[in-house]
Design an enzyme around this catalytic site. Structure first.
Site, PDB file in Angstrom:
ATOM      1  N   LYS A  78       0.933  -1.256   0.187  1.00  0.00           N
ATOM      2  CA  LYS A  78      -0.132  -0.001  -0.077  1.00  0.00           C
ATOM      3  C   LYS A  78       0.713   1.117   0.070  1.00  0.00           C
ATOM      4  O   LYS A  78       0.675   2.213  -0.774  1.00  0.00           O
ATOM      5  CB  LYS A  78      -1.123   0.013   1.227  1.00  0.00           C
ATOM      6  CG  LYS A  78      -1.879  -0.978   1.099  1.00  0.00           C
ATOM      7  CD  LYS A  78      -2.907  -1.247   2.591  1.00  0.00           C
ATOM      8  CE  LYS A  78      -3.664  -2.509   2.330  1.00  0.00           C
ATOM      9  NZ  LYS A  78      -4.599  -2.878   3.557  1.00  0.00           N
ATOM     10  N   GLN A  99      -3.947  -1.044   9.972  1.00  0.00           N
ATOM     11  CA  GLN A  99      -3.801  -2.169   9.293  1.00  0.00           C
ATOM     12  C   GLN A  99      -4.430  -3.501  10.133  1.00  0.00           C
ATOM     13  O   GLN A  99      -4.082  -3.392  11.415  1.00  0.00           O
ATOM     14  CB  GLN A  99      -2.566  -2.644   8.617  1.00  0.00           C
ATOM     15  CG  GLN A  99      -2.204  -3.804   8.203  1.00  0.00           C
ATOM     16  CD  GLN A  99      -3.079  -3.979   6.796  1.00  0.00           C
ATOM     17  OE1 GLN A  99      -3.013  -2.880   5.954  1.00  0.00           O
ATOM     18  NE2 GLN A  99      -3.679  -5.222   6.791  1.00  0.00           N
ATOM     19  N   ASP A 152     -10.257   3.659   4.805  1.00  0.00           N
ATOM     20  CA  ASP A 152     -10.608   2.219   4.677  1.00  0.00           C
ATOM     21  C   ASP A 152     -12.043   1.828   4.693  1.00  0.00           C
ATOM     22  O   ASP A 152     -12.627   1.014   4.660  1.00  0.00           O
ATOM     23  CB  ASP A 152      -9.832   1.391   5.519  1.00  0.00           C
ATOM     24  CG  ASP A 152      -8.991   0.265   5.224  1.00  0.00           C
ATOM     25  OD1 ASP A 152      -9.137   0.020   4.096  1.00  0.00           O
ATOM     26  OD2 ASP A 152      -8.198  -0.412   6.098  1.00  0.00           O
TER      27      ASP A 152
END
Ligand code: NAP
Length: 295
Positions: A54, A98, A121
């Protein structure tokens, strides 16, 4: 194989180039590149790989990279403090925590330290509420990528029978919401569903996100259906999905491969969300009443 292949690698590449163009335009306009902050806790090797990918993709697209790696022995309070600092930092357009977090960490409580406007996200309670209400906002990356792949087929989702196998917060549930927003007729199957094949065989559009290797067979498929395989499983013979690709491709009209289907879309959508967040934040500085993360 009679099904047509949906090429996630190609679609993702287009999205990444588009994000990079928007980043360049944003940087020219504001004099400062937008920033993506990634927060990794502990030493899960798969998470380390995902975060590295990412960050690399974000840097290639022109974002500034802000990365925090906290050790597994750090406390939830330490993680919350990092997220709170990033929330205040004007150079940071998007924040990604994450997952999974190490055992004992309250995922929901920590994710909600991310302001909705920076939730690239799409996993905060606020973002999921906006999605449920059909209001503009930042959408979970994998679910949004699934819709991009369906759009690639040209299938009219309005009124289509869509079945999603899986109801996770990360994939299944938001994919169902996004399909509902497109006026599909949505069914969500899960581990307690009776006779899964009977349910999935009615689907014009089937999203397999159960996390069970090769769960979906030809018997689960309506002839001509579009099948999106979200699953990723590492086996001795390589990566496989939730779908038995070879047999399903003989019945379906469209199918995604693994690898090269949904996988590349998740990162591409993260870049799209981050530039969307940056543009919305900038719009608010110019026009304070602008929506927090509108499209
Ligand atoms: P998850 O949180 O484990 O959720 C799995 C869902 O599938 C649950 O809702 C579960 O039902 C349901 N399920 C489990 N067994 C089932 C069965 N036999 N029949 C029907 N439904 C069943 O997984 P996730 O995070 O959504 O991820 C799903 C898969 O996608 C995994 O393989 C993951 O690695 C992959 N993934 C890929 C990407 C990507 O970028 N390509 C991103 C995220 C995830 P219950 O709710 O009843 O338990």
């Amino acid at each position: 194989m009679s099904a047509r292949l949906i090429d996630g690698t190609a679609v993702a590449e287009r999205l990444r180039q588009e994000a990079a163009r928007r980043v360049a335009a944003f940087t020219t306009l504001t004099g400062l590149a937008p920033g993506l902050a990634t927060v990794l806790v502990g030493d899960n090797p798969a998470s380390e790989v995902y975060v590295r990918r990412k960050r690399r993709a974000a840097s290639e697209a022109g974002f500034i990279d802000f990365h925090h790696h906290l050790s597994a022995s750090s406390s939830p309070g330490d993680v919350a403090a990092v997220l709170d600092d990033l929330a205040q930092d004007e150079r940071v357009s998007g924040i990604l925590l994450q997952l999974p977090l190490p055992a004992g960490f309250d995922r929901h409580g920590l994710v909600d330290h991310i302001p909705v406007a920076k939730d690239v996200d799409g996993l905060t309670t606020g973002s999921q509420g906006l999605l449920a209400r059909g209001r503009p906002g930042l959408r979970p990356c994998t679910a949004a990528g699934v819709i991009d792949l369906l759009d690639e087929t040209g299938i009219n989702l309005e009124g289509a029978a869509a079945v999603i196998v899986g109801r996770s917060e990360l994939v299944g549930h938001p994919a169902a919401e996004l399909l509902l927003a497109r006026n599909a007729t949505v069914t969500i199957a899960h581990s307690r569903t009776r006779d899964l094949a009977e349910v999935t065989a009615r689907a014009d559009v089937l999203i397999a996100a159960a996390g069970i290797p090769r769960l979906i067979t030809a018997a689960h498929i309506k002839p001509g259906a579009a099948v999106i395989d979200v699953g990723i499983h590492r086996t001795d013979t390589g990566l496989v999905g939730d779908v038995r690709f070879e047999e399903v491709a003989e019945v379906a009209g469209w199918v995604t491969p693994v690898p090269g289907g949904v996988g590349p879309m998740t990162i591409a959508r993260l870049l799209a969300n981050t530039i969307q967040a940056a543009e919305a934040a900038h719009a608010r500085t110019v026009q304070p009443d602008a929506p927090s993360s509108g499209q």
